[in-house]
Design an enzyme around this catalytic site. Structure first.
Site, PDB file in Angstrom:
ATOM      1  N   TYR A 284      -6.750   5.778   3.963  1.00 38.25           N
ATOM      2  CA  TYR A 284      -6.904   4.711   2.972  1.00 38.25           C
ATOM      3  C   TYR A 284      -6.012   3.507   3.331  1.00 38.25           C
ATOM      4  O   TYR A 284      -6.470   2.367   3.346  1.00 38.25           O
ATOM      5  CB  TYR A 284      -6.568   5.219   1.554  1.00 38.25           C
ATOM      6  CG  TYR A 284      -6.525   4.092   0.571  1.00 38.25           C
ATOM      7  CD1 TYR A 284      -7.704   3.572   0.039  1.00 38.25           C
ATOM      8  CD2 TYR A 284      -5.318   3.487   0.213  1.00 38.25           C
ATOM      9  CE1 TYR A 284      -7.682   2.495  -0.825  1.00 38.25           C
ATOM     10  CE2 TYR A 284      -5.290   2.410  -0.648  1.00 38.25           C
ATOM     11  CZ  TYR A 284      -6.473   1.929  -1.164  1.00 38.25           C
ATOM     12  OH  TYR A 284      -6.449   0.852  -2.013  1.00 38.25           O
TER      13      TYR A 284
ATOM     14  N   ASP B 193     -10.209   5.346  -1.893  1.00 37.79           N
ATOM     15  CA  ASP B 193      -9.259   6.121  -2.694  1.00 37.79           C
ATOM     16  C   ASP B 193     -10.007   6.702  -3.889  1.00 37.79           C
ATOM     17  O   ASP B 193     -11.243   6.604  -3.950  1.00 37.79           O
ATOM     18  CB  ASP B 193      -8.067   5.251  -3.124  1.00 37.79           C
ATOM     19  CG  ASP B 193      -8.461   4.197  -4.146  1.00 37.79           C
ATOM     20  OD1 ASP B 193      -9.675   4.010  -4.394  1.00 37.79           O
ATOM     21  OD2 ASP B 193      -7.557   3.569  -4.725  1.00 37.79           O
TER      22      ASP B 193
ATOM     23  N   GLU C  65       0.829  -1.212   0.000  1.00 37.19           N
ATOM     24  CA  GLU C  65       0.000   0.000   0.000  1.00 37.19           C
ATOM     25  C   GLU C  65       0.861   1.259   0.000  1.00 37.19           C
ATOM     26  O   GLU C  65       0.524   2.251  -0.651  1.00 37.19           O
ATOM     27  CB  GLU C  65      -0.956  -0.001   1.201  1.00 37.19           C
ATOM     28  CG  GLU C  65      -2.061  -1.046   1.135  1.00 37.19           C
ATOM     29  CD  GLU C  65      -2.984  -0.893  -0.065  1.00 37.19           C
ATOM     30  OE1 GLU C  65      -3.039   0.194  -0.660  1.00 37.19           O
ATOM     31  OE2 GLU C  65      -3.634  -1.879  -0.445  1.00 37.19           O
TER      32      GLU C  65
END
Ligand code: SF4
Length: 220
Positions: free
Chosen positions: A114, A132, A33
């Site tokens: 997020y 997102d 991520e």
């Protein structure tokens, strides 16, 4: 079938073959991520695999040096992400406990809403939507949201809306399914509503206004 069944069914057959989809190791998901922030998926794949091979555990990162981590990150850009990852690993290594909830993850530098939602839902099944720009696009079109969702208060409202329809047993897979839908079918320009698993109740598709969403406030 309800919304969640449709999207999960579609995802099981159409999910993108990405290396971080084969694990629920929270540290590996966090690395993926962080690498994906502001960076194309295709560019991240190679870096992710190389990084995991060299630094498979938090211990390996924490016991290394910032210089070595930055060396491995070279070419990905936004080097503050590598520094944040290194600092996170050192802190967690000391504590011997990986933060397993959204509200714990979000306290760390470099982990935004997020990323915290993605890690906590994928690895610890917390029911929290990961929002997102892909996800904003899908839901603003699906619900027909007539305001700009870029502000955090509006994102909180969107999060409440998503929670009502998300899969409570597999929230991480649900989040990944919406991400993939936004990346493959519900794209910015070449959207493919005819193949979309949730097209029957999609506001913008049914009203032929897909290209009008997501709404953006006009700059003054
Ligand atoms: S029907 Fe079209 S606009 Fe609606 S969610 Fe699917 S791809 Fe997006």
């Amino acid at each position: 079938m309800n919304f969640s069944n449709k999207i999960m069914n579609w995802y099981s057959k159409n999910k993108r073959n990405l290396p971080w989809r084969k694990t629920i190791n929270p540290f590996h998901i966090l690395i993926s991520e962080l690498m994906l922030q502001q960076t194309r998926v295709s560019h991240v794949v190679k870096y992710y695999s190389n990084f995991i091979q060299k630094f498979p555990t938090i211990e390996k990162v924490a016991e290394s040096s910032e210089k070595n981590i930055l060396k491995e990150w070279k070419g990905l850009g936004y080097y503050f992400r590598a520094k944040n990852l290194y600092n996170f690993a050192k802190l967690i290594y000391k504590k011997k406990f990986f933060p397993d909830r959204y509200h714990k993850l979000i306290k760390f530098k470099g982990i935004g809403p997020y990323t915290a939602a993605a890690v906590s839902s994928i690895c610890f099944s917390e029911i929290v939507p990961a929002i997102d720009c892909n996800v904003v696009r899908v839901f603003s079109r699906y619900f027909g949201i007539h305001y700009d969702i870029s502000k955090s208060l509006d994102r909180t409202n969107l999060s409440i809306m998503i929670k009502k329809i998300m899969d409570v047993k597999y929230p991480g897979l649900f989040n990944q399914a919406i991400m993939d839908l936004g990346a493959t079918l519900c794209t910015f320009k070449k959207y493919q509503c005819f193949s979309c698993p949730i097209n029957d109740f999609c506001f913008s598709k049914n009203n032929n206004v897909v290209d009008q969403f997501p709404k953006k406030n006009k700059k003054k």
